[in-house]
Design a protein around this motif. Structure first.
Motif, PDB file in Angstrom:
ATOM      1  N   MET A 111     -10.117   4.226  31.517  1.00 35.53           N
ATOM      2  CA  MET A 111      -9.674   3.095  32.323  1.00 35.53           C
ATOM      3  C   MET A 111     -10.762   2.026  32.387  1.00 35.53           C
ATOM      4  O   MET A 111     -10.488   0.825  32.230  1.00 35.53           O
ATOM      5  CB  MET A 111      -9.290   3.563  33.731  1.00 35.53           C
ATOM      6  CG  MET A 111      -8.685   2.469  34.592  1.00 35.53           C
ATOM      7  SD  MET A 111      -7.122   1.821  33.916  1.00 35.53           S
ATOM      8  CE  MET A 111      -6.039   3.228  34.177  1.00 35.53           C
ATOM      9  N   SER A 114     -11.008   0.321  29.054  1.00 33.96           N
ATOM     10  CA  SER A 114      -9.839  -0.531  28.814  1.00 33.96           C
ATOM     11  C   SER A 114     -10.006  -1.876  29.519  1.00 33.96           C
ATOM     12  O   SER A 114      -9.643  -2.929  28.972  1.00 33.96           O
ATOM     13  CB  SER A 114      -8.564   0.168  29.299  1.00 33.96           C
ATOM     14  OG  SER A 114      -8.314   1.352  28.578  1.00 33.96           O
ATOM     15  N   GLN A 317      -3.643   6.413  27.120  1.00 34.03           N
ATOM     16  CA  GLN A 317      -3.815   5.611  28.329  1.00 34.03           C
ATOM     17  C   GLN A 317      -4.236   4.195  27.961  1.00 34.03           C
ATOM     18  O   GLN A 317      -3.778   3.223  28.576  1.00 34.03           O
ATOM     19  CB  GLN A 317      -4.868   6.255  29.236  1.00 34.03           C
ATOM     20  CG  GLN A 317      -5.135   5.453  30.506  1.00 34.03           C
ATOM     21  CD  GLN A 317      -6.084   6.160  31.454  1.00 34.03           C
ATOM     22  OE1 GLN A 317      -5.738   7.133  32.099  1.00 34.03           O
ATOM     23  NE2 GLN A 317      -7.323   5.673  31.518  1.00 34.03           N
ATOM     24  N   PHE A 321      -2.199   0.866  28.780  1.00 36.88           N
ATOM     25  CA  PHE A 321      -2.893  -0.217  29.479  1.00 36.88           C
ATOM     26  C   PHE A 321      -2.669  -1.536  28.761  1.00 36.88           C
ATOM     27  O   PHE A 321      -2.302  -2.549  29.386  1.00 36.88           O
ATOM     28  CB  PHE A 321      -4.388   0.099  29.562  1.00 36.88           C
ATOM     29  CG  PHE A 321      -5.200  -0.944  30.279  1.00 36.88           C
ATOM     30  CD1 PHE A 321      -5.555  -0.763  31.607  1.00 36.88           C
ATOM     31  CD2 PHE A 321      -5.626  -2.103  29.636  1.00 36.88           C
ATOM     32  CE1 PHE A 321      -6.307  -1.723  32.288  1.00 36.88           C
ATOM     33  CE2 PHE A 321      -6.361  -3.064  30.300  1.00 36.88           C
ATOM     34  CZ  PHE A 321      -6.711  -2.871  31.629  1.00 36.88           C
ATOM     35  N   GLY A 337      -2.036  -3.608  33.734  1.00 38.02           N
ATOM     36  CA  GLY A 337      -2.629  -2.705  32.764  1.00 38.02           C
ATOM     37  C   GLY A 337      -3.041  -1.385  33.383  1.00 38.02           C
ATOM     38  O   GLY A 337      -2.815  -0.318  32.796  1.00 38.02           O
ATOM     39  N   THR A 338      -3.629  -1.449  34.580  1.00 35.31           N
ATOM     40  CA  THR A 338      -4.031  -0.224  35.270  1.00 35.31           C
ATOM     41  C   THR A 338      -2.825   0.656  35.560  1.00 35.31           C
ATOM     42  O   THR A 338      -2.847   1.870  35.313  1.00 35.31           O
ATOM     43  CB  THR A 338      -4.764  -0.560  36.576  1.00 35.31           C
ATOM     44  OG1 THR A 338      -5.913  -1.360  36.278  1.00 35.31           O
ATOM     45  CG2 THR A 338      -5.203   0.698  37.304  1.00 35.31           C
ATOM     46  N   GLY A 341      -1.503   2.149  32.322  1.00 33.63           N
ATOM     47  CA  GLY A 341      -2.328   3.250  31.842  1.00 33.63           C
ATOM     48  C   GLY A 341      -2.107   4.526  32.631  1.00 33.63           C
ATOM     49  O   GLY A 341      -1.996   5.617  32.057  1.00 33.63           O
TER      50      GLY A 341
END
Length: 464
Positions: A111, A114, A317, A321, A337-338, A341
């Motif tokens: 995360m 990303s 993920q 994202f 995006g969070t 993901g």
């Protein structure tokens, strides 16, 4: 008196018959998670060293039996193997703890990367960093082919199955579920007929002579029970599919979150063979069908997954994202995006717990069944061919800028256009292969060196 009895019961639950408390298991699984670098081959080797050799929680044969079952399942075999052993040791809570800890560091790390990629991925120095990462990934995947191949291909029959699987998926475009079914059927029939069967496995360590904490008996919670199986299926299917149905109902099938939920739920059911097979499928769909990523970006994501702990399939993920980041609509792109993901991670791993908690009791009672062992060994061999296919796919897209379709009769594949070769990518990939195979330099130092080389090429003005 009642208080004393309750205290004794609590103590018994904290330290089961094998003597390993839940707290001790938590510390061991946390250690496994922290060391889970290097893809499935490295992760399985870490678990084997800690669980079989060092702790002697589980015997060699039982470990390999569980591994072969997990290789049969869709999804990441290493995470599912951790869930399986955790479940054997401490029931459902143990499985959740082992499988959950295995992916937690990767969730956080991917995360964060990303976010950096989405915000700064087009900045030259960041692009150069990932240029270097991609060069080393090829060497890592090739090493995985050799590691798993040495363990799985113990006779000519299994070598032939691996070769046939490669031809089927690379030249004929055969779907992986069909390859798995065919290999499993051949192995099953071969096992029943008494043909040579060799289980895949790691180094001998004497665990069988000295015993293990679980023993060879089947724990009470690991015995098949139809009522319990129905409860497990109902709970995990609800946890997995209800969020998907709600997204489709309220947002519609065309919304990016609905597309993510549906696509990765399908992926969880059809991408047999572990992370490498899943990546080949997702790369094709995410790049060619949905347009969420470009081929180079899929390799960037794989580079992220290789440099962080956790299963390689955590790259999904990153895919989710970027898909939601670019299709955010009215939402803040980083928030979208969070959420994308995390949604991807949920629908990817919820089924993994379902497969273990539902199927493992039946696999436990079939230990020693020659036909089943033959089927599992044959499927493992077929996976080697699929990993080789992925290695070639990554090699072509790392070193060459363009490909063209080529066909002879039923054979179809994408061939590289030689004039599009990237000489610096070729040099870095060749250096990474030489470092890992000739000088036995580890994965992380190799990744660090190629990443630094990518940044140096950028500072020198050689790559943009």
């Amino acid at each position: 008196m009642d208080t004393a009895q309750n205290s004794n019961q609590s103590a018994a639950q904290a330290s089961p018959s094998h003597g390993v408390s839940l707290g001790e298991a938590f510390r061991v699984w946390l250690r496994v998670a922290a060391l889970s670098f290097g893809g499935p081959a490295g992760q399985i080797a870490v678990m084997h060293r800690i669980l079989v050799e060092e702790k002697r929680w589980i015997s060699e044969n039982r470990f390999l039996h569980a591994l072969n079952y997990c290789m049969l399942l869709p999804g990441p075999e290493a995470q599912q193997l951790a869930t399986y052993v955790g479940w054997l040791m401490h029931r459902t809570l143990g499985g959740l703890m082992a499988g959950g800890l295995f992916i937690l560091p990767g969730i956080v790390a991917i995360m964060g990367l990303s976010w950096i990629y989405a915000l700064y991925g087009k900045v030259g120095i960041v692009a150069a960093l990932f240029f270097g990462l991609k060069a080393a990934v090829l060497a890592i995947v090739l090493e995985a082919v050799l590691r798993i191949g040495r363990r799985a291909l113990k006779n000519r029959i299994l070598v032939g199955l691996a070769a046939a699987a490669f031809v089927a998926i690379f030249f004929l475009g055969a779907p992986f579920p069909l390859i798995v079914f065919a290999a499993g059927l051949i192995g099953f029939l071969g096992g029943r007929a008494g043909l040579p069967q060799v289980q895949s496995g790691g180094p001998s360590n004497g665990a069988e002579e000295h015993g293990d904490l679980l023993g060879e008996h089947i724990p009470a919670h690991a015995s098949p029970n139809r009522r319990r199986s129905m409860q497990v299926a109902a709970i995990w299917l609800t946890l997995w599919l209800v969020p998907v149905l709600l997204l489709v109902l309220f947002l519609g099938r065309g919304d990016v979150f609905s597309q993510i939920a549906i696509f990765f739920s399908k992926m969880a059911m059809v991408t047999f063979g572990g992370a490498y097979a899943a990546l080949a499928y997702v790369a094709q769909q995410a790049v060619d069908t949905y347009g969420w990523l470009r081929p180079g970006e899929m390799l960037d994501g794989l580079g992220m997954a290789e440099t962080t702990p956790g299963p390689l399939i955590m790259v999904l993920q990153f895919v989710g994202f970027m898909a939601a980041f670019r299709g955010a609509g009215t939402l803040n792109p980083l928030l979208a995006g969070t959420l994308g993901g995390l949604l991807t991670t949920w629908v990817t791993f919820a089924p993994c717990f379902l497969w273990i908690f539902l199927g493992a009791p039946y696999i436990e009672v079939l230990r020693g069944n020659r036909a089943l062992s033959g089927a599992l060994s044959a499927i493992t061999a077929a996976v080697v061919g699929v990993i080789l296919n992925l290695a070639i796919w990554f090699g072509i897209h790392t070193i060459f800028g363009q490909v063209q379709p080529v066909g002879w009769g039923p054979f179809r594949f994408d061939a590289p256009i030689w004039d599009s070769v990237n000489l610096w990518a070729l040099l870095l990939s060749g250096s990474a292969i030489l470092a890992m195979f000739r000088f036995h330099i580890g994965m992380l130092p190799t990744l660090a060196a190629t990443s630094a080389a990518g940044i140096a090429l950028y500072w020198a003005g050689i790559i943009a």
